[in-house]
Write an enzyme that holds these catalytic residues in place. Structure first.
Site, PDB file in Angstrom:
ATOM      1  N   TRP A   1       0.746  -1.096  -0.135  1.00 10.07           N
ATOM      2  CA  TRP A   1      -0.212  -0.030   0.291  1.00 10.07           C
ATOM      3  C   TRP A   1       0.943   1.130  -0.127  1.00 10.07           C
ATOM      4  CZ3 TRP A   1      -4.212  -1.358  -1.913  1.00 10.07           C
ATOM      5  CH2 TRP A   1      -4.892  -2.637  -1.521  1.00 10.07           C
TER       6      TRP A   1
ATOM      7  N   ASP B   1      -1.892   6.818   6.534  1.00  7.00           N
ATOM      8  CA  ASP B   1      -3.024   5.828   5.917  1.00  7.00           C
ATOM      9  C   ASP B   1      -3.219   4.779   6.951  1.00  7.00           C
ATOM     10  OD1 ASP B   1      -4.453   3.661   4.843  1.00  7.00           O
ATOM     11  OD2 ASP B   1      -2.931   3.182   3.336  1.00  7.00           O
TER      12      ASP B   1
ATOM     13  N   LYS C   1     -12.020  -1.899   6.231  1.00 12.50           N
ATOM     14  CA  LYS C   1     -11.119  -2.755   7.270  1.00 12.50           C
ATOM     15  C   LYS C   1     -11.481  -2.811   8.621  1.00 12.50           C
ATOM     16  CE  LYS C   1      -8.362  -3.752   3.609  1.00 12.50           C
ATOM     17  NZ  LYS C   1      -7.443  -2.697   3.195  1.00 12.50           N
TER      18      LYS C   1
HETATM   19  C1  LIG Z   1      -6.714  -2.084   1.862  1.00 11.21           C
HETATM   20  C2  LIG Z   1      -5.923  -0.977   1.881  1.00 11.21           C
HETATM   21  C3  LIG Z   1      -5.830   0.208   1.119  1.00 11.21           C
HETATM   22  C4  LIG Z   1      -6.553  -0.027  -0.107  1.00 11.21           C
HETATM   23  O1  LIG Z   1      -7.985   0.489   0.275  1.00 11.21           O
HETATM   24  P1  LIG Z   1      -9.119   0.626  -0.845  1.00 11.21           P
HETATM   25  O2  LIG Z   1     -10.086   1.425  -0.041  1.00 11.21           O
HETATM   26  O3  LIG Z   1      -9.439  -0.702  -1.486  1.00 11.21           O
HETATM   27  O4  LIG Z   1      -8.601   1.518  -1.884  1.00 11.21           O
HETATM   28  C5  LIG Z   1      -5.104   1.168   1.306  1.00 11.21           C
HETATM   29  N1  LIG Z   1      -4.258   1.151   2.311  1.00 11.21           N
HETATM   30  C6  LIG Z   1      -4.136  -0.070   3.265  1.00 11.21           C
HETATM   31  C7  LIG Z   1      -3.393   0.184   4.642  1.00 11.21           C
HETATM   32  C8  LIG Z   1      -5.110  -0.922   3.093  1.00 11.21           C
HETATM   33  O5  LIG Z   1      -5.273  -2.053   4.007  1.00 11.21           O
END
Ligand SMILES: *Cc1c(COP(=O)(O)O)cnc(C)c1O
Length: 354
Positions: A100, A167, A191
């Site tokens: 990511w 993030d 998540k």
């Molecule tokens: C799943 C994830 C993403 C991507 O998320 P989307 O909503 O599918 O774009 C980005 N960063 C992390 C840490 C993730 O676990």
């Protein structure tokens, strides 16, 4: 029969959230309308999104500190570029701690120079780099708090003069932190915060409006703030379901309440991984994630048997990501410790019969 869902995302949500969300599909708060057909401009929905935005800030301890919470579209992946669009004038610093982060770096490079200040790529991202220097002439520093795929998690964050962007997709609202150290936090809801289809952005307003470029309205945080996160039609159902989950979390004692449960769940599984000779952990111990423990079978352990056992125990979603292999048991907020115990029992039974 309901499964023990260890899926990395979309994730398990509390049963009561599923029940309330289902009821709202038939009749939303006695409006005589389904949440799926209600106008996003209706009073009933405006109060939902307002409450959700306020509750996020309350749970993070960020009310009245100059922050705004937004519910946007496009996933965390959209934030990879939106962050850079809004903040990157010349140069930004990033750590590369996995898939990511690598994707975030790739998008940022479309907008300016990216300094990769540290990377854990040398060991297939099984640790968190610690000692690195963030140049003070960068527009911001970006990191990933929890590496969903590798099961590593930052336990502390660097002190820096430049804005701190994080993030937090896979560990938002899971542990107590001083959230005021961050200037921008983003997270795809699916998540740990809600269903897929909505992305949380928490941003300190004072860092915005400093780049010279023109920013398209949909990409512009200031436009979304000015329009109270309703510049265009928000993901009505996903925002509502996220609100139900936020309310559930508040009832449990907020982040501090859930952190205690999450720590116990993680200890239960990691203790078994460490004790059981048929398994070995993937991530370095000091950097292990409390959300996404990753592990492999020890040499000689029979994969077919183990896979059969956990499937028979009604467990779902513990196959590791294709780039790491092995297993990953994601244990987000709504996962009860009883489900973790089921997995641990399976691991012990596997040892006994092997
Ligand atoms: C799943 C994830 C993403 C991507 O998320 P989307 O909503 O599918 O774009 C980005 N960063 C992390 C840490 C993730 O676990």
């Amino acid at each position: 029969m309901k499964k023990h869902n260890f899926s990395a995302g979309p994730c398990i949500l509390p049963q009561e959230v599923f029940e309330k969300a289902s009821a709202a599909i038939m009749d939303f708060n006695n409006t005589g309308l389904s949440i799926l057909e209600i106008s996003h401009r209706s009073e009933a929905f405006v109060s939902v999104i307002e409450e959700a935005r306020a509750l996020v800030l309350e749970l993070l301890g960020l009310q009245d500190k100059g922050y705004q919470a937004l519910f946007l579209h496009g996933g965390a992946s959209m934030q990879f570029l939106m962050v850079a669009y809004n903040l990157l004038e010349k140069k930004a610093a990033y750590t590369n701690t996995g898939t990511w982060s690598s994707k975030a770096i790739k998008e940022a490079k479309l907008f300016g120079e990216v300094v990769e200040v540290a990377s854990s790529k040398d060991k297939n991202f099984n640790y968190i780099p610690k000692d690195y220097i963030i140049p003070t002439d960068t527009d911001y520093f970006h990191c990933t708090s929890n590496n969903t795929i590798y099961g590593t998690q930052m336990k502390s964050f660097p002190k820096t003069q430049v804005p701190l962007v994080c993030d937090m997709s896979s560990d938002i609202l899971s542990r107590t932190l001083d959230f005021s150290q961050f200037d921008l936090i983003y997270a795809g809801a699916q998540k740990n915060m809600g269903p897929a289809g909505v992305t949380l952005v928490v941003v300190k307003e004072e860092i915005l409006g400093k780049v010279a470029r023109q920013i398209p309205s949909m990409m512009n945080y200031q436009v979304h703030i000015e329009k109270d996160s309703m510049f265009n039609t928000p993901s009505v159902f996903a925002v509502y379901t996220s609100l139900l989950n936020l309310q559930w979390l508040k009832k449990l004692g907020g982040i501090a309440g859930i952190e205690d449960k999450n720590t116990k769940k993680a200890a239960l599984l990691y203790d078994e991984i460490d004790r059981n000779p048929l398994f070995k952990g993937f991530a370095e111990k000091e950097d292990r994630s409390i959300m996404n423990p990753t592990f492999n079978l020890a040499e000689g352990a029979d994969k077919t048997t183990f896979d059969k056992l956990w499937k028979e125990a009604n467990i779902n979603g513990i196959n590791g990501h294709r780039s790491v292999g092995g297993y990953r048991a994601s244990m987000y907020n709504a996962m009860p410790i009883e489900s973790v115990q089921v997995l641990v029992d399976v691991m012990q039974h596997f040892e006994k019969i092997s």
